[in-house]
Design an enzyme around this catalytic site. Structure first.
Site, short mmCIF file in Angstrom:
data_model
loop_
_atom_site.label_atom_id
_atom_site.label_comp_id
_atom_site.label_asym_id
_atom_site.label_seq_id
_atom_site.Cartn_x
_atom_site.Cartn_y
_atom_site.Cartn_z
N CYS A 1 24.19 33.11 33.96
CA CYS A 1 23.26 32.76 35.03
C CYS A 1 22.34 33.94 35.29
O CYS A 1 22.79 35.09 35.27
CB CYS A 1 24.03 32.40 36.30
SG CYS A 1 22.95 31.95 37.68
N HIS B 1 23.50 22.59 35.99
CA HIS B 1 23.61 23.99 36.42
C HIS B 1 22.60 24.28 37.54
O HIS B 1 22.93 24.91 38.54
CB HIS B 1 23.38 24.91 35.20
CG HIS B 1 23.39 26.37 35.48
ND1 HIS B 1 24.37 27.22 35.02
CD2 HIS B 1 22.53 27.16 36.19
CE1 HIS B 1 24.12 28.46 35.43
NE2 HIS B 1 23.00 28.45 36.14
N GLU B 2 21.36 23.79 37.35
CA GLU B 2 20.31 24.04 38.36
C GLU B 2 20.60 23.28 39.66
O GLU B 2 20.41 23.81 40.75
CB GLU B 2 18.93 23.68 37.82
CG GLU B 2 18.51 24.42 36.56
CD GLU B 2 18.79 25.92 36.59
OE1 GLU B 2 18.73 26.54 37.68
OE2 GLU B 2 19.11 26.48 35.53
N HIS C 1 22.96 24.97 41.88
CA HIS C 1 22.38 26.04 42.69
C HIS C 1 21.86 25.51 44.04
O HIS C 1 21.88 26.22 45.03
CB HIS C 1 21.22 26.72 41.96
CG HIS C 1 21.64 27.76 40.97
ND1 HIS C 1 22.39 28.86 41.33
CD2 HIS C 1 21.42 27.88 39.64
CE1 HIS C 1 22.60 29.62 40.24
NE2 HIS C 1 22.02 29.05 39.21
C1 UDB Z 1 19.65 30.75 31.59
N1 UDB Z 1 19.51 31.45 29.36
O1 UDB Z 1 18.45 30.78 31.67
F1 UDB Z 1 18.38 27.59 24.39
F2 UDB Z 1 14.69 30.27 25.23
C2 UDB Z 1 20.38 31.50 30.48
C3 UDB Z 1 20.64 32.98 30.78
C4 UDB Z 1 21.48 33.11 32.02
C5 UDB Z 1 21.39 33.59 29.61
C6 UDB Z 1 19.34 33.74 30.98
C7 UDB Z 1 19.64 30.68 28.32
O2 UDB Z 1 20.51 29.84 28.20
N2 UDB Z 1 18.65 31.01 27.44
C8 UDB Z 1 18.00 30.30 26.55
C9 UDB Z 1 18.59 29.27 25.87
C10 UDB Z 1 17.84 28.60 24.99
C11 UDB Z 1 16.51 28.92 24.73
C12 UDB Z 1 15.96 29.96 25.43
C13 UDB Z 1 16.69 30.66 26.32
N3 UDB Z 1 20.35 30.04 32.50
C14 UDB Z 1 19.59 29.47 33.59
C15 UDB Z 1 20.07 29.85 34.94
O3 UDB Z 1 20.78 30.78 35.23
N4 UDB Z 1 19.61 29.06 35.86
O4 UDB Z 1 20.01 29.13 37.13
C16 UDB Z 1 21.75 29.73 32.40
C17 UDB Z 1 22.00 28.49 31.53
C18 UDB Z 1 23.50 28.34 31.26
C19 UDB Z 1 23.74 26.90 31.01
C20 UDB Z 1 22.58 26.16 31.57
C21 UDB Z 1 21.65 27.18 32.16
ZN ZN Z 2 21.98 29.85 37.29
#
Ligand code: UDB
Ligand code: ZN
Length: 185
Positions: A112, A155-156, A159
């Protein structure tokens, strides 16, 4: 532009609050928030800009993660990751109106943008969901999502209800999932 310093971190009470519903038409402030959150995702997914601004490449960002307790989140799942169903929108007042019995989890677990430490373990979620939300224009959408885009939206939405991914990890047995959980990359 939203930078890592603007992202609220685990421990900030705003991440544990129930967010408030958003009303329409959007205020200028809410419209800017929507634009800024989507901009963060776009910029962070551009490898050069991501490095330049010291970002973590994000696929979703919810308003409480920038300190605003409102029911709004930006989602940008690129085509490669979404397999057959890329999904991009700012989702406002989202509600999961139905979901599969089948559960799903990412083999890599989850992270996250608001959680700086790694928390190992599987995060079981619904494999498929029907999501109702409003876009920034106030238009209502009803979409069916599966696999990765469904996980990101859950996940969103978590939040917006004060839930963090590690709340779903089995504390005694982090890598245990029920037999009928589909695992995917
Ligand atoms: C993310 N990124 O954004 F497939 F370009 C995660 C982090 C926490 C590692 C930054 C991610 O999954 N990166 C990613 C994946 C891809 C293509 C790309 C980047 N989140 C979002 C978040 O924290 N939102 O609150 C966590 C994800 C974990 C599962 C769903 C969301
Ligand atoms: Zn998150």
């Amino acid at each position: 532009m939203i930078l890592m310093k603007d992202i609220t971190r685990d421990g900030d009470p705003v991440l544990r609050k129930e967010a408030a519903k958003v009303s329409f038409p959007l205020s200028e402030e809410d419209q800017k928030l929507a634009d800024d959150m989507m901009e963060y995702l776009k910029v962070s997914q551009d490898p050069e800009l991501c490095k330049k601004y010291g970002l973590r490449a994000g696929v979703g960002l919810a308003a409480p993660q920038v300190g605003v307790s409102k029911m709004m989140a930006a989602v940008l799942v690129p085509a490669e990751e979404g397999a057959k169903s890329p999904f991009t929108d700012v989702i406002i007042n989202p509600v999961i109106i139905s979901h599969s019995v089948q559960s799903g989890a990412l083999t890599e677990g989850e992270g996250c943008l608001s959680v700086d430490k790694e928390v190992p373990g599987f995060v079981p979620r619904h494999d498929r969901i029907t999501l109702r939300y409003q876009d920034t224009k106030g238009e209502t959408h009803k979409v069916r999502l599966k696999n990765y885009p469904a996980i990101v939206c859950q996940h969103e939405i978590d939040h917006l209800h004060g839930i963090l991914f590690y709340d779903h990890i089995n504390k005694d047995n982090p890598y245990e999932v029920s037999d009928d959980t589909i695992m995917f990359e």
